[in-house]
Scaffold this motif. Sequence first.
Motif, PDB file in Angstrom:
ATOM      1  N   GLY A  38      -6.807  -0.726 -20.404  1.00 53.02           N
ATOM      2  CA  GLY A  38      -8.015  -0.698 -20.082  1.00 53.02           C
ATOM      3  C   GLY A  38      -8.547  -2.014 -19.077  1.00 53.02           C
ATOM      4  O   GLY A  38      -9.940  -1.910 -19.006  1.00 53.02           O
ATOM      5  N   GLU A  39      -7.616  -2.649 -18.680  1.00 54.78           N
ATOM      6  CA  GLU A  39      -7.809  -3.659 -17.939  1.00 54.78           C
ATOM      7  C   GLU A  39      -8.240  -3.168 -16.572  1.00 54.78           C
ATOM      8  O   GLU A  39      -7.734  -2.047 -16.245  1.00 54.78           O
ATOM      9  CB  GLU A  39      -6.671  -4.583 -17.724  1.00 54.78           C
ATOM     10  N   ILE A  40      -9.221  -3.619 -15.837  1.00 50.11           N
ATOM     11  CA  ILE A  40      -9.822  -3.008 -14.626  1.00 50.11           C
ATOM     12  C   ILE A  40      -9.260  -3.966 -13.376  1.00 50.11           C
ATOM     13  O   ILE A  40      -9.130  -5.384 -13.436  1.00 50.11           O
ATOM     14  CB  ILE A  40     -11.246  -3.092 -14.437  1.00 50.11           C
ATOM     15  N   ILE A  41      -8.529  -3.397 -12.539  1.00 47.85           N
ATOM     16  CA  ILE A  41      -8.175  -4.182 -11.100  1.00 47.85           C
ATOM     17  C   ILE A  41      -8.875  -3.710  -9.963  1.00 47.85           C
ATOM     18  O   ILE A  41      -9.244  -2.602  -9.847  1.00 47.85           O
ATOM     19  CB  ILE A  41      -6.582  -3.879 -10.804  1.00 47.85           C
ATOM     20  N   VAL A  42      -9.138  -4.816  -9.476  1.00 46.53           N
ATOM     21  CA  VAL A  42     -10.036  -4.905  -8.225  1.00 46.53           C
ATOM     22  C   VAL A  42      -9.249  -5.132  -7.034  1.00 46.53           C
ATOM     23  O   VAL A  42      -8.510  -6.027  -7.070  1.00 46.53           O
ATOM     24  CB  VAL A  42     -11.281  -5.582  -8.135  1.00 46.53           C
ATOM     25  N   SER A  43      -9.175  -4.140  -5.892  1.00 46.54           N
ATOM     26  CA  SER A  43      -8.448  -4.271  -4.723  1.00 46.54           C
ATOM     27  C   SER A  43      -9.238  -3.811  -3.541  1.00 46.54           C
ATOM     28  O   SER A  43     -10.050  -3.066  -3.490  1.00 46.54           O
ATOM     29  CB  SER A  43      -7.136  -3.453  -4.884  1.00 46.54           C
ATOM     30  N   ASN A  44      -8.769  -4.215  -2.283  1.00 49.53           N
ATOM     31  CA  ASN A  44      -9.335  -3.690  -1.250  1.00 49.53           C
ATOM     32  C   ASN A  44      -8.717  -2.296  -0.874  1.00 49.53           C
ATOM     33  O   ASN A  44      -7.761  -1.946  -0.680  1.00 49.53           O
ATOM     34  CB  ASN A  44      -8.959  -4.950  -0.050  1.00 49.53           C
ATOM     35  N   ALA A  45      -9.547  -1.344  -0.818  1.00 46.50           N
ATOM     36  CA  ALA A  45      -9.144   0.028  -0.663  1.00 46.50           C
ATOM     37  C   ALA A  45      -8.678   0.394   0.447  1.00 46.50           C
ATOM     38  O   ALA A  45      -7.582   1.145   0.364  1.00 46.50           O
ATOM     39  CB  ALA A  45     -10.575   0.867  -0.772  1.00 46.50           C
ATOM     40  N   SER A  46      -8.754  -0.137   1.722  1.00 44.47           N
ATOM     41  CA  SER A  46      -8.087   0.093   2.984  1.00 44.47           C
ATOM     42  C   SER A  46      -6.716  -0.393   2.709  1.00 44.47           C
ATOM     43  O   SER A  46      -5.837   0.257   3.077  1.00 44.47           O
ATOM     44  CB  SER A  46      -8.789  -0.692   4.183  1.00 44.47           C
ATOM     45  N   ALA A  47      -6.544  -1.723   2.181  1.00 44.27           N
ATOM     46  CA  ALA A  47      -5.142  -2.353   2.047  1.00 44.27           C
ATOM     47  C   ALA A  47      -4.469  -1.204   1.191  1.00 44.27           C
ATOM     48  O   ALA A  47      -3.152  -1.148   1.169  1.00 44.27           O
ATOM     49  CB  ALA A  47      -5.125  -3.637   1.479  1.00 44.27           C
ATOM     50  N   THR A  48      -5.009  -1.107   0.041  1.00 45.88           N
ATOM     51  CA  THR A  48      -4.009   0.008  -0.719  1.00 45.88           C
ATOM     52  C   THR A  48      -3.840   1.139  -0.279  1.00 45.88           C
ATOM     53  O   THR A  48      -2.647   1.657  -0.471  1.00 45.88           O
ATOM     54  CB  THR A  48      -5.108   0.292  -2.318  1.00 45.88           C
ATOM     55  N   ALA A  49      -4.514   1.757   0.564  1.00 42.73           N
ATOM     56  CA  ALA A  49      -4.468   3.076   1.232  1.00 42.73           C
ATOM     57  C   ALA A  49      -3.090   2.945   2.352  1.00 42.73           C
ATOM     58  O   ALA A  49      -2.102   3.677   2.371  1.00 42.73           O
ATOM     59  CB  ALA A  49      -5.510   3.575   1.861  1.00 42.73           C
ATOM     60  N   ILE A  50      -3.226   1.750   2.976  1.00 42.87           N
ATOM     61  CA  ILE A  50      -2.046   1.334   3.824  1.00 42.87           C
ATOM     62  C   ILE A  50      -0.763   1.179   3.202  1.00 42.87           C
ATOM     63  O   ILE A  50       0.440   1.754   3.632  1.00 42.87           O
ATOM     64  CB  ILE A  50      -2.352   0.244   4.612  1.00 42.87           C
ATOM     65  N   ARG A  51      -0.850   0.536   1.963  1.00 43.06           N
ATOM     66  CA  ARG A  51       0.340   0.154   1.204  1.00 43.06           C
ATOM     67  C   ARG A  51       0.961   1.650   0.718  1.00 43.06           C
ATOM     68  O   ARG A  51       2.131   1.858   0.736  1.00 43.06           O
ATOM     69  CB  ARG A  51       0.363  -0.519   0.249  1.00 43.06           C
ATOM     70  N   LYS A  52       0.135   2.583   0.137  1.00 35.31           N
ATOM     71  CA  LYS A  52       0.614   3.763  -0.160  1.00 35.31           C
ATOM     72  C   LYS A  52       1.148   4.718   0.968  1.00 35.31           C
ATOM     73  O   LYS A  52       2.318   5.304   0.637  1.00 35.31           O
ATOM     74  CB  LYS A  52      -0.509   4.690  -0.982  1.00 35.31           C
ATOM     75  N   ALA A  53       0.813   4.635   2.173  1.00 37.28           N
ATOM     76  CA  ALA A  53       1.128   5.373   3.154  1.00 37.28           C
ATOM     77  C   ALA A  53       2.579   4.524   3.767  1.00 37.28           C
ATOM     78  O   ALA A  53       3.462   5.780   4.143  1.00 37.28           O
ATOM     79  CB  ALA A  53       0.233   5.105   4.439  1.00 37.28           C
ATOM     80  N   GLN A  54       2.647   3.300   3.546  1.00 38.85           N
ATOM     81  CA  GLN A  54       3.836   2.875   4.021  1.00 38.85           C
ATOM     82  C   GLN A  54       5.045   3.064   3.246  1.00 38.85           C
ATOM     83  O   GLN A  54       6.100   3.472   3.509  1.00 38.85           O
ATOM     84  CB  GLN A  54       3.693   1.200   4.050  1.00 38.85           C
ATOM     85  N   GLN A  58       8.275   5.108   4.176  1.00 39.40           N
ATOM     86  CA  GLN A  58       9.498   4.455   4.044  1.00 39.40           C
ATOM     87  C   GLN A  58      10.847   5.365   4.059  1.00 39.40           C
ATOM     88  O   GLN A  58      10.880   6.169   3.271  1.00 39.40           O
ATOM     89  CB  GLN A  58       9.487   3.566   2.776  1.00 39.40           C
ATOM     90  N   GLY A  59      11.753   5.108   5.134  1.00 41.48           N
ATOM     91  CA  GLY A  59      12.895   5.824   5.642  1.00 41.48           C
ATOM     92  C   GLY A  59      12.770   6.987   6.368  1.00 41.48           C
ATOM     93  O   GLY A  59      13.883   7.441   6.778  1.00 41.48           O
ATOM     94  N   VAL A  60      11.540   7.539   6.675  1.00 42.50           N
ATOM     95  CA  VAL A  60      11.498   8.385   7.408  1.00 42.50           C
ATOM     96  C   VAL A  60      11.777   8.622   8.712  1.00 42.50           C
ATOM     97  O   VAL A  60      12.641   9.331   9.175  1.00 42.50           O
ATOM     98  CB  VAL A  60       9.773   9.167   7.504  1.00 42.50           C
ATOM     99  N   ALA A  61      11.555   7.421   9.284  1.00 40.59           N
ATOM    100  CA  ALA A  61      12.126   7.120  10.785  1.00 40.59           C
ATOM    101  C   ALA A  61      13.673   7.177  10.891  1.00 40.59           C
ATOM    102  O   ALA A  61      14.161   7.735  11.870  1.00 40.59           O
ATOM    103  CB  ALA A  61      11.445   5.703  11.439  1.00 40.59           C
ATOM    104  N   GLU A  62      14.408   6.415   9.828  1.00 39.50           N
ATOM    105  CA  GLU A  62      15.456   6.595   9.988  1.00 39.50           C
ATOM    106  C   GLU A  62      16.214   7.873   9.912  1.00 39.50           C
ATOM    107  O   GLU A  62      17.079   8.476  10.546  1.00 39.50           O
ATOM    108  CB  GLU A  62      16.382   5.496   8.946  1.00 39.50           C
ATOM    109  N   GLU A  63      15.442   8.553   9.075  1.00 40.17           N
ATOM    110  CA  GLU A  63      15.883   9.994   8.832  1.00 40.17           C
ATOM    111  C   GLU A  63      16.006  11.031  10.005  1.00 40.17           C
ATOM    112  O   GLU A  63      16.887  11.862  10.374  1.00 40.17           O
ATOM    113  CB  GLU A  63      15.298  10.817   7.633  1.00 40.17           C
ATOM    114  N   MET A  64      14.884  10.744  10.902  1.00 41.84           N
ATOM    115  CA  MET A  64      14.762  11.272  12.002  1.00 41.84           C
ATOM    116  C   MET A  64      15.326  10.830  13.219  1.00 41.84           C
ATOM    117  O   MET A  64      15.331  11.412  13.985  1.00 41.84           O
ATOM    118  CB  MET A  64      13.093  11.214  12.454  1.00 41.84           C
ATOM    119  N   GLY A  65      16.049   9.673  12.939  1.00 42.83           N
ATOM    120  CA  GLY A  65      16.896   9.119  14.106  1.00 42.83           C
ATOM    121  C   GLY A  65      16.366   8.389  15.302  1.00 42.83           C
ATOM    122  O   GLY A  65      16.531   8.022  16.123  1.00 42.83           O
ATOM    123  N   ILE A  66      14.996   7.845  14.404  1.00 47.28           N
ATOM    124  CA  ILE A  66      14.098   6.935  15.382  1.00 47.28           C
ATOM    125  C   ILE A  66      14.507   5.447  15.023  1.00 47.28           C
ATOM    126  O   ILE A  66      14.403   5.057  14.126  1.00 47.28           O
ATOM    127  CB  ILE A  66      12.564   7.145  15.073  1.00 47.28           C
TER     128      ILE A  66
END
Length: 85
Positions: A38-54, A58-66
Amino acid sequence: MNLAKISANGQITVPVEVRRQLGLKSGDKLLFLQKQNGEIIVSNASATAIRKAQAAFQGVAEEMGINSEEDIQELVNEVRYGRKV
């Protein structure tokens, strides 16, 4: 502890200390997440989206040889021009 008062229209003013901690600026959006307890957490929506994308990428560049900026530029050129430049 920081308190904020809700206006008749449901608006709040986020205290300056909280804005600093969340890295908020004018026009940013807040994300309200409710945990199972039931606890509510407030966060910066942009920062949350960036963390999810990161996390998703994660690891995709290495898999592609970049491994370097040059590898990235070669990939961009292939996509842009259809060939290595």
